[in-house]
Motif scaffolding. Structure first.
Motif, short mmCIF file in Angstrom:
data_model
loop_
_atom_site.label_atom_id
_atom_site.label_comp_id
_atom_site.label_asym_id
_atom_site.label_seq_id
_atom_site.Cartn_x
_atom_site.Cartn_y
_atom_site.Cartn_z
N GLU A 59 0.76 -1.06 0.16
CA GLU A 59 0.15 -0.05 0.14
C GLU A 59 0.77 1.22 0.08
O GLU A 59 0.51 2.09 -0.78
CB GLU A 59 -1.04 0.04 1.24
CG GLU A 59 -1.87 1.24 1.34
CD GLU A 59 -2.80 1.03 1.96
OE1 GLU A 59 -3.37 2.36 2.77
OE2 GLU A 59 -3.63 0.16 2.40
N PHE A 60 1.87 1.32 0.81
CA PHE A 60 2.68 2.61 1.11
C PHE A 60 3.57 2.71 -0.22
O PHE A 60 3.71 4.01 -0.68
CB PHE A 60 3.31 2.65 2.29
CG PHE A 60 2.79 2.56 3.50
CD1 PHE A 60 1.24 3.19 3.62
CD2 PHE A 60 3.01 2.17 4.75
CE1 PHE A 60 0.45 3.29 4.55
CE2 PHE A 60 2.25 2.15 5.76
CZ PHE A 60 0.72 2.72 5.74
N SER A 66 2.28 6.38 -6.85
CA SER A 66 0.80 7.02 -7.49
C SER A 66 1.18 8.52 -7.27
O SER A 66 0.74 9.39 -8.25
CB SER A 66 -0.20 6.55 -6.60
OG SER A 66 -1.34 7.49 -6.89
N GLU A 67 1.75 8.91 -6.26
CA GLU A 67 2.01 10.44 -6.02
C GLU A 67 2.86 10.90 -7.07
O GLU A 67 2.79 11.91 -7.84
CB GLU A 67 2.56 10.75 -4.70
CG GLU A 67 1.91 10.56 -3.65
CD GLU A 67 0.75 11.84 -3.48
OE1 GLU A 67 1.23 12.87 -3.87
OE2 GLU A 67 -0.39 11.59 -3.16
N ILE A 87 11.97 14.30 -6.81
CA ILE A 87 12.68 15.17 -5.99
C ILE A 87 11.66 15.75 -5.16
O ILE A 87 11.49 15.79 -3.94
CB ILE A 87 13.41 16.23 -6.73
CG1 ILE A 87 14.56 15.93 -7.54
CG2 ILE A 87 13.68 17.53 -5.83
CD1 ILE A 87 15.18 16.55 -8.58
N GLU A 88 10.42 16.47 -5.75
CA GLU A 88 9.44 16.90 -5.05
C GLU A 88 8.78 16.06 -3.91
O GLU A 88 8.49 16.60 -3.15
CB GLU A 88 8.39 17.48 -6.16
CG GLU A 88 7.44 18.38 -5.61
CD GLU A 88 6.41 18.91 -6.27
OE1 GLU A 88 5.12 19.17 -6.00
OE2 GLU A 88 6.87 19.23 -7.55
N THR A 89 8.42 14.82 -4.51
CA THR A 89 7.82 13.91 -3.48
C THR A 89 8.69 13.54 -2.39
O THR A 89 8.26 13.54 -1.18
CB THR A 89 7.40 12.73 -4.22
OG1 THR A 89 6.61 13.10 -5.36
CG2 THR A 89 6.46 11.53 -3.29
N THR A 90 9.87 13.36 -2.60
CA THR A 90 11.05 12.83 -1.66
C THR A 90 11.11 13.93 -0.75
O THR A 90 11.26 13.67 0.59
CB THR A 90 12.31 12.12 -2.32
OG1 THR A 90 11.65 11.26 -3.00
CG2 THR A 90 12.95 11.54 -1.25
N LYS A 95 4.69 12.80 4.76
CA LYS A 95 3.59 11.77 5.01
C LYS A 95 3.77 10.54 4.25
O LYS A 95 3.73 9.43 4.73
CB LYS A 95 2.18 12.36 4.96
CG LYS A 95 1.23 11.40 5.49
CD LYS A 95 -0.36 11.95 5.39
CE LYS A 95 -1.29 11.02 5.70
NZ LYS A 95 -2.67 11.40 5.43
N THR A 96 3.84 10.76 2.97
CA THR A 96 3.82 9.69 1.93
C THR A 96 5.51 9.06 2.01
O THR A 96 5.48 7.79 2.19
CB THR A 96 3.87 9.98 0.37
OG1 THR A 96 2.60 10.76 0.23
CG2 THR A 96 3.97 9.00 -0.45
N THR A 97 6.41 9.69 2.22
CA THR A 97 7.84 9.33 2.22
C THR A 97 8.01 8.45 3.71
O THR A 97 8.63 7.45 3.58
CB THR A 97 8.78 10.08 2.07
OG1 THR A 97 8.75 11.36 2.87
CG2 THR A 97 8.82 10.63 0.66
#
Length: 180
Positions: A59-60, A66-67, A87-90, A95-97
């Protein structure tokens, strides 16, 4: 729908336990208690600890990917879009990372063979980044540097102060616009 919501709450509780208390404290009883459900309620979703860890990485990991997909599809500039999304997500989606980080730690310390399934998805992402329309060496440096920063923050070693972290991010973003 409530069942999926409850399942997600249970996984969030498992993630919290791994992040704040350590992997050795991840038990069915601890997850049930933290989530405020009976052990039977937990067993309805997850028959054992292995099932929780498996669901966490699936899931994670899928949420993280997906992000990235969403962010890359929002990019105006086609070249470098996967690199910039990574880069942006990490750098900016804690919360996601954090959820993925705890899932990776849980897998590493309890069921390392589950990394193979996540690694297949990560290899697809890596190929997307390396074939991103920018210099492949820049794309590889972006991925490795971003991963390195992320892992240093997971393990609390070699951490950067905020100013230097921001400069590293800016340099990586600049590299993501450098054409082949």
């Amino acid at each position: 729908m409530r069942s999926n919501s409850r399942r997600h709450e249970l996984l969030a509780s498992a993630s919290y336990i791994v992040e704040h208390l350590g992997m050795e404290k991840l038990t069915l009883e601890a997850v049930a208690k933290h989530a405020g459900v009976s052990k039977g309620g937990l067993l309805h979703h997850f028959p054992n600890k292995e099932a929780i860890v498996t669901a966490m990485i699936e899931e994670f990991g899928d949420t993280f990917l997906s992000e990235l997909q969403q962010k890359s599809s929002e990019s105006i500039d086609e070249a470098g879009k996967w690199s910039r999304a990574y880069i942006e997500t990490t750098f900016h989606d804690p919360k996601t990372t954090a959820a993925l980080s705890t899932a990776l730690l849980a897998v590493l310390f309890s069921k390392p063979e589950l990394l193979a399934a996540y690694n297949k998805k990560n290899n697809v992402l890596q190929a997307d980044i390396l074939n991103d329309g920018i210099a492949p060496v820049n794309a590889a440096i972006i991925k490795l540097a971003t991963d390195g920063l992320w892992f240093s923050e997971i393990f609390g070693v070699g951490m950067l102060d905020e100013d230097l972290r921001k400069q590293v991010e800016e340099r990586l973003m600049k590299m993501s616009f450098e054409a082949k």
